[in-house]
Motif scaffolding. Structure first.
Motif, mmCIF file in Angstrom:
data_model
loop_
_atom_site.group_PDB
_atom_site.id
_atom_site.type_symbol
_atom_site.label_atom_id
_atom_site.label_comp_id
_atom_site.label_asym_id
_atom_site.label_seq_id
_atom_site.Cartn_x
_atom_site.Cartn_y
_atom_site.Cartn_z
ATOM 1 N N GLN A 256 0.826 -1.205 0.000
ATOM 2 C CA GLN A 256 0.000 0.000 0.000
ATOM 3 C C GLN A 256 0.865 1.262 0.000
ATOM 4 O OE1 GLN A 256 -2.317 -1.470 3.433
ATOM 5 N NE2 GLN A 256 -4.153 -0.898 2.296
ATOM 6 N N MET A 257 1.936 1.261 0.778
ATOM 7 C CA MET A 257 2.815 2.428 0.807
ATOM 8 C C MET A 257 3.520 2.613 -0.532
ATOM 9 S SD MET A 257 2.495 3.966 3.719
ATOM 10 C CE MET A 257 3.965 4.977 3.918
ATOM 11 N N ALA A 263 6.258 3.827 -5.970
ATOM 12 C CA ALA A 263 7.564 3.165 -6.030
ATOM 13 C C ALA A 263 7.562 2.164 -7.181
ATOM 14 C CB ALA A 263 7.856 2.457 -4.709
ATOM 15 N N THR A 264 8.660 2.094 -7.911
ATOM 16 C CA THR A 264 8.712 1.271 -9.119
ATOM 17 C C THR A 264 9.623 0.068 -8.928
ATOM 18 O OG1 THR A 264 10.626 2.339 -10.150
ATOM 19 C CG2 THR A 264 8.479 3.410 -10.435
ATOM 20 N N GLY A 557 13.981 6.956 1.206
ATOM 21 C CA GLY A 557 14.025 5.752 0.384
ATOM 22 C C GLY A 557 13.685 6.038 -1.066
ATOM 23 N N MET A 558 12.727 6.919 -1.311
ATOM 24 C CA MET A 558 12.386 7.282 -2.685
ATOM 25 C C MET A 558 13.550 7.989 -3.375
ATOM 26 S SD MET A 558 9.401 6.312 -3.859
ATOM 27 C CE MET A 558 9.017 7.464 -5.177
ATOM 28 N N VAL A 559 14.247 8.852 -2.644
ATOM 29 C CA VAL A 559 15.375 9.580 -3.246
ATOM 30 C C VAL A 559 16.522 8.621 -3.548
ATOM 31 C CG1 VAL A 559 17.110 11.363 -2.872
ATOM 32 C CG2 VAL A 559 14.737 11.779 -2.193
ATOM 33 N N PRO A 646 6.138 12.590 -2.971
ATOM 34 C CA PRO A 646 6.703 12.055 -4.216
ATOM 35 C C PRO A 646 5.648 11.367 -5.080
ATOM 36 C CG PRO A 646 8.065 11.468 -2.322
ATOM 37 C CD PRO A 646 6.794 12.028 -1.773
ATOM 38 N N ASN A 647 5.733 11.599 -6.382
ATOM 39 C CA ASN A 647 4.778 11.037 -7.332
ATOM 40 C C ASN A 647 5.453 10.020 -8.245
ATOM 41 O OD1 ASN A 647 2.461 10.552 -8.831
ATOM 42 N ND2 ASN A 647 2.694 12.375 -10.105
ATOM 43 N N GLY A 648 5.949 8.959 -7.644
ATOM 44 C CA GLY A 648 6.423 7.800 -8.380
ATOM 45 C C GLY A 648 7.421 8.091 -9.478
#
Length: 660
Positions: A256-257, A263-264, A557-559, A646-648
């Motif tokens: 879900q997160m 996240a890809t 984590g996204m960065v 963040p937008n993926g």
């Protein structure tokens, strides 16, 4: 363990390090032969002004303290700005830790003079770290008292100031240094052992002002919701025109997160290293991560990509961050399962390091690395030192090593806090301050709504709602310390960058970016419970948690995932991400209004979970709320969610392009 998102009737239960008044240190006639001395500004722990002293620290207790050396701040700040700003001729031309020390650090002469004085005062194990950020030394308390012209005393602990399992300790009056050394020293740590603020746990509380009446249908036990609004509690007093509201969430899963922020599977952080900064280390953390990954259908973590660095005695002195570390590791793993994870545990023993000194050292361990390279290019910090009224010496120490991090290409991410107001070091202009949102995900992980996290709390009393006040909120607002950095100009509305009080000019606004943090739309953290009967294996379970302790490792984590395959680290990203404000790189959390569906506007915490039935009203902003500081959710930049979440793939692609 108890569930960590229990409601609280006010922010007074949170540990907040408040300000202090600096006074001059007196000298006795017997000390007239000593060299001239200078009081160190901001050298008294704020809690000593209102906490009750219970006695002196034993003179034989040995402590390791650190005198932090003053670097060339102006030159370092100019360089750190240039290497972080797209379009600059120095953009991404980072220096090594040793290179930074040579160009901007304190001189060898400064360090040598401080070392010599400490040895003359009876300190042992005296040395400067390799980059000359500080000089460390050990002595008995009696020698520390004499050297710094102060007295270390014990204090009665409280929710606002405590030292965890240890007796709370601090100097009772300002310390002094020889005037010949004072200009070389930013401050001294290790004298007090007050615990840092963790933007994670919520305390259970009951209404003191009234007794709960019958809750009617709310008494019936309803399962927690696996997605927003799956289950409702009905028969409640009317609010927003409704008598039914969603029951609390069980905590969002990894899937879900990942869906929430896009996240890809192509950008997982492969080849990158993220550091998670803690105090102490959690027992068998990697085993917990393995269980978490299996329970959440995530790829099995690799032992080759997971490492721990203990700056103390590992788990021997306890895990001061306990749930925090599991959360940091798991949340960052969700966003970047292919990255290397380095968990850095500051010393949690009561030897001077417990508290901020241990955390400063953990951050520096990442930044200093082996001298040639930092240990990671992104570091997530889910802790705060206090409000901006913390002692100036702490602010100066933090700013010094944050400049070093930016100069070396290390992005420093800090939780912005879990209540209205601005916290440090998150407000530092060289920090990426991560705020929080309330996130509603539907049955297929579709986004129902996302808004700024600011929860009003009402208790159910005699079938009426009894308004208590703010229950938690994303930290943020205008800084009282820092001018507006250039990267915020033209993005932050003038109303949100106005200096507090009667000061002129524009100031830094916090936060910069955000992700889910509301504990009632929170994160399902996986924990191991170790049994008293050692032959039994530990048991694994998941519990819902919240706070900007969730949002910081999520964004970090996204960065780190976006850095995969790039020519070098992104470093301090604020100048880059503010260039992307208002684009598809970010999802914009929007305010809830009277036209928003009523079911999006509140969540129930039932009495069988929280002790008394409560209604948490989402995006609740009102000057009548205690502790409210003018935070607001707006279209575009706002001081609860920053420029957005963040937008993926759009976020990843845009960040890569602007960082080229």
């Amino acid at each position: 363990m108890s569930r960590t998102r229990m409601i609280t009737a006010g922010i007074g239960a949170m540990a907040v390090i408040a300000g202090m008044t600096i006074g001059g240190a007196s000298r006795s006639a017997q000390a007239s032969s000593r060299p001239a001395e200078t009081p160190v500004a901001g050298s008294v722990a704020p809690f000593t002004s209102h906490a009750h002293a219970t006695g002196d620290v034993a003179g034989s207790q040995r402590l390791s303290i650190q005198l932090w050396l003053r670097p060339q701040v102006a030159a370092a700040q100019s360089f750190a700005t240039a290497v972080s700003t797209p379009g600059s001729a120095l953009f991404h031309h980072y220096v090594s830790p040793d290179g930074y020390a040579a160009r901007f650090g304190a001189t060898a002469g400064q360090a040598s003079r401080v070392e010599s004085w400490l040895r003359a005062e009876g300190f042992t194990s005296v040395y400067a770290n390799a980059q000359r950020s500080y000089v460390r030394a050990t002595a008995a308390t009696s020698a520390i008292d004499a050297a710094f012209h102060t007295r270390l005393e014990l204090y009665r602990a409280s929710a606002q100031a405590n030292a965890g399992p240890y007796a709370l300790r601090a100097n009772s009056r300002p310390i002094s240094l020889p005037s010949s050394l004072a200009s070389s020293v930013l401050g001294v740590t290790g004298l007090d052992n007050a615990a840092p603020v963790l933007p994670l746990a919520y305390q259970s509380t009951k209404a003191d002002a009234a007794s709960p009446g019958k809750a009617g249908a709310a008494d019936a036990k309803v399962p927690c919701s696996e997605y927003y609004g799956q289950y409702e509690i009905s028969g409640l007093p009317e609010q927003f025109g409704e008598t039914s509201f969603p029951n609390e969430n069980c905590g969002y899963s990894a899937g879900q997160m990942r869906a929430a922020y896009g996240a890809t599977t192509s950008a997982t952080g492969t080849g990158q290293t993220i550091a998670l900064v803690e105090l102490g280390l959690t027992k068998d953390m990697f085993l917990t991560l393995q269980d978490y990954a299996a329970a959440n259908d995530m790829p099995a973590p690799s032992g080759m990509r997971y490492a721990e660095l203990s700056l103390g005695r590992g788990t021997a002195c306890g895990d001061a961050f306990d749930v925090e570390e599991q959360l940091d590791v798991e949340a960052s793993y969700d966003m970047a399962p292919g990255a290397n994870q380095l968990v850095v545990g500051g010393d949690s023993c009561n030897d001077g390091d417990y508290g901020l000194e241990g955390l400063f050292d953990a951050d520096l361990a990442v930044i200093d690395g082996d001298g040639g390279h930092p240990l990671a290019s992104v570091a997530s910090n889910s802790w705060e030192g206090g409000t901006e009224s913390q002692p100036a010496s702490l602010t100066n120490i933090e700013h010094a090593y944050l400049l070093q991090a930016a100069a070396e290409g290390v992005g420093m991410y800090f939780s912005s806090g879990d209540a209205s107001g601005v916290r440090a070091p998150g407000s530092d202009p060289f920090v990426t301050a991560v705020g929080g949102t309330t996130l509603g995900l539907g049955e297929t992980s579709n986004r129902l709504f996302e808004t700024g996290w600011s929860s009003g709390l009402s208790f159910l009393v005699h079938h009426e709602w009894y308004v208590v006040g703010e229950n938690g909120a994303s930290g943020g607002g205008p800084s009282v310390l820092w001018k507006q950095p250039s990267y915020q100009r033209g993005v932050v509305p003038s109303a949100l960058s106005k200096a507090p009080g009667n000061r002129g000019g524009t100031v830094r606004s916090v936060p910069d970016i955000s992700a889910d943090a509301d504990p009632f739309t929170g994160f399902a953290v996986g924990l191991l419970t170790f049994h008293a009967k050692k032959h039994l294996p530990p048991s694994y379970a998941q519990f819902p948690v919240g706070g900007t302790s969730v949002s910081s490792p999520t964004v970090a984590g996204m960065v780190i995932a976006a850095q995969q395959g790039q020519s070098g680290p992104f470093g301090f990203v604020n100048p880059a991400i503010y260039k992307l404000a208002g684009t598809s790189a970010f999802l914009d959390p929007l305010p809830l209004t009277s036209s928003s569906p009523a079911l999006y506007r509140g969540i129930v915490c039932p009495g069988y979970t929280c002790g008394i039935t409560g209604l948490l009203t989402n995006d609740d902003q009102s000057s009548s709320l205690p502790f409210y500081t003018g935070q607001v959710t707006l279209k575009g930049y706002d001081n609860m969610t920053g420029i957005g979440t963040p937008n993926g793939q759009d976020f990843i692609t845009a960040l890569r392009n602007v960082e080229k």
